[in-house]
Structure formats: C-alpha cells, structure tokens
Design a protein around this motif. Structure first.
Motif, short mmCIF file in Angstrom:
data_model
loop_
_atom_site.label_atom_id
_atom_site.label_comp_id
_atom_site.label_asym_id
_atom_site.label_seq_id
_atom_site.Cartn_x
_atom_site.Cartn_y
_atom_site.Cartn_z
N ILE A 1 0.85 -1.17 0.00
CA ILE A 1 0.00 0.00 0.00
C ILE A 1 0.89 1.23 0.00
N VAL A 2 0.59 2.14 -0.90
CA VAL A 2 1.34 3.39 -1.01
C VAL A 2 0.55 4.48 -0.28
N ASP A 3 1.16 5.06 0.72
CA ASP A 3 0.45 6.12 1.45
C ASP A 3 0.98 7.50 1.11
N LYS A 4 2.10 7.60 0.40
CA LYS A 4 2.67 8.87 -0.05
C LYS A 4 3.01 8.74 -1.54
N PRO A 5 1.99 8.80 -2.42
CA PRO A 5 2.26 8.56 -3.84
C PRO A 5 3.03 9.71 -4.49
N ASP A 6 3.85 9.36 -5.48
CA ASP A 6 4.44 10.41 -6.29
C ASP A 6 3.64 10.58 -7.58
N VAL A 7 2.83 9.58 -7.91
CA VAL A 7 1.84 9.69 -8.98
C VAL A 7 0.53 9.14 -8.43
N LEU A 8 -0.48 10.00 -8.41
CA LEU A 8 -1.80 9.60 -7.94
C LEU A 8 -2.75 9.61 -9.13
N ILE A 9 -3.38 8.48 -9.37
CA ILE A 9 -4.42 8.36 -10.39
C ILE A 9 -5.73 8.21 -9.63
N ALA A 10 -6.62 9.18 -9.81
CA ALA A 10 -7.89 9.15 -9.08
C ALA A 10 -9.05 8.99 -10.06
N MET A 11 -9.76 7.89 -9.91
CA MET A 11 -10.92 7.61 -10.75
C MET A 11 -12.22 7.96 -10.03
N ASN A 12 -12.12 8.36 -8.76
CA ASN A 12 -13.31 8.75 -8.01
C ASN A 12 -12.92 9.77 -6.94
N LEU A 13 -13.92 10.52 -6.47
CA LEU A 13 -13.67 11.58 -5.51
C LEU A 13 -13.11 11.09 -4.18
N GLY A 26 6.40 17.61 -5.90
CA GLY A 26 6.97 17.30 -7.21
C GLY A 26 6.23 16.19 -7.92
N GLY A 27 5.21 15.63 -7.28
CA GLY A 27 4.45 14.52 -7.85
C GLY A 27 3.37 14.96 -8.83
N TYR A 28 2.60 13.98 -9.26
CA TYR A 28 1.55 14.19 -10.24
C TYR A 28 0.23 13.65 -9.71
N VAL A 29 -0.83 14.39 -9.98
CA VAL A 29 -2.19 13.92 -9.70
C VAL A 29 -2.95 14.00 -11.02
N ILE A 30 -3.39 12.86 -11.50
CA ILE A 30 -4.18 12.78 -12.73
C ILE A 30 -5.54 12.21 -12.32
N TYR A 31 -6.61 12.93 -12.64
CA TYR A 31 -7.93 12.48 -12.20
C TYR A 31 -8.95 12.55 -13.34
N ASP A 32 -10.02 11.77 -13.19
CA ASP A 32 -11.09 11.71 -14.17
C ASP A 32 -12.04 12.89 -13.94
N SER A 33 -11.90 13.92 -14.75
CA SER A 33 -12.72 15.12 -14.57
C SER A 33 -14.16 14.93 -15.03
N SER A 34 -14.48 13.79 -15.62
CA SER A 34 -15.88 13.46 -15.91
C SER A 34 -16.62 13.16 -14.63
N LEU A 35 -15.90 12.66 -13.64
CA LEU A 35 -16.51 12.21 -12.39
C LEU A 35 -16.14 13.08 -11.20
N ILE A 36 -15.10 13.89 -11.34
CA ILE A 36 -14.56 14.65 -10.22
C ILE A 36 -14.37 16.11 -10.63
N SER A 37 -14.82 17.01 -9.78
CA SER A 37 -14.54 18.43 -9.96
C SER A 37 -13.53 18.80 -8.89
N LYS A 38 -12.40 19.36 -9.30
CA LYS A 38 -11.33 19.64 -8.35
C LYS A 38 -10.65 20.96 -8.68
N GLU A 39 -10.55 21.81 -7.70
CA GLU A 39 -9.74 23.01 -7.85
C GLU A 39 -8.31 22.64 -7.51
N GLU A 40 -7.38 23.18 -8.27
CA GLU A 40 -5.97 22.93 -8.00
C GLU A 40 -5.54 23.85 -6.86
#
Length: 114
Positions: A1-13, A26-40
C-alpha cells in the motif's frame, strides 16, 4: 500500500480526497474530470484532469477510462514512451483478442494526445 504517492491516479472523488494532500512534492495527480470536480490548490505538484469516462463513452471504449488516464500519465510523467506501452500491450494481449489490443491502444493514444 502506497500512502505517499508520487503519482496519484484518481478515478473517483473519495480516492482523490484521501490521497491528494499525501502526494509527494513534485508529484503528479491525474484524475477523471468526468466524475470529479477539483480546484488545484497545491502549487508543488502537477494536477491534471482529463474527462476519461466521457472520452471512453464518446469513442465506444466503455470500460477503458483507466487506459485513457494511463495515456495521460505516460505523457505527463515520461515514465514510459508511447511506443514502449504499445509494444508491451502487444506482448500481453493474446492474438485471439486483437480487438482488445486495438481498443486499448486507441484509449491510451486518446489520453496521451489530450
């Protein structure tokens, strides 16, 4: 289990909410904006939304939103090249399921080129 990701892929809120603030600087967060609204809200990470579920639906690739996001991940991070991913998929998908290989490659290319 990764608790401190350097790349986070989020398919749900819930996943985004749980791990967004834990993503390494310095990491990356890539998320499905069809399902999630997120302010940076963080400036120390790269946050990119891609409407993967909608893109999958619009391109008759239902069930392949994850592969669309994977295309975006490889483009943003440079962890692999598009050719490396295509070659690997060709080795993994059996010849009798060639249509799945084509669909997966199309999905990855959609995400990569978004």
């Amino acid at each position: 289990i990764v608790d401190k990701p350097d790349v986070l892929i989020a398919m749900n809120l819930p996943s985004l909410e749980k791990y967004y603030n834990e993503t390494e600087k310095g990491g990356y967060v890539i998320y499905d904006s069809s399902l999630i609204s997120k302010e940076e809200t963080r400036t120390d990470i790269v946050t990119k939304g891609i409407p993967a579920t909608k893109m999958a639906s619009d391109n008759a690739l239902d069930g392949l939103a994850n592969m669309i996001i994977m295309g975006k991940v490889i483009k943003e991070t440079g962890v692999l090249t598009l050719d490396q991913v295509k070659s690997s998929l060709a080795l993994m998908v059996p010849a009798k399921k060639a249509e799945m290989l084509e669909k997966n490659i199309k999905a990855i290319e959609l995400g990569y080129n978004y």
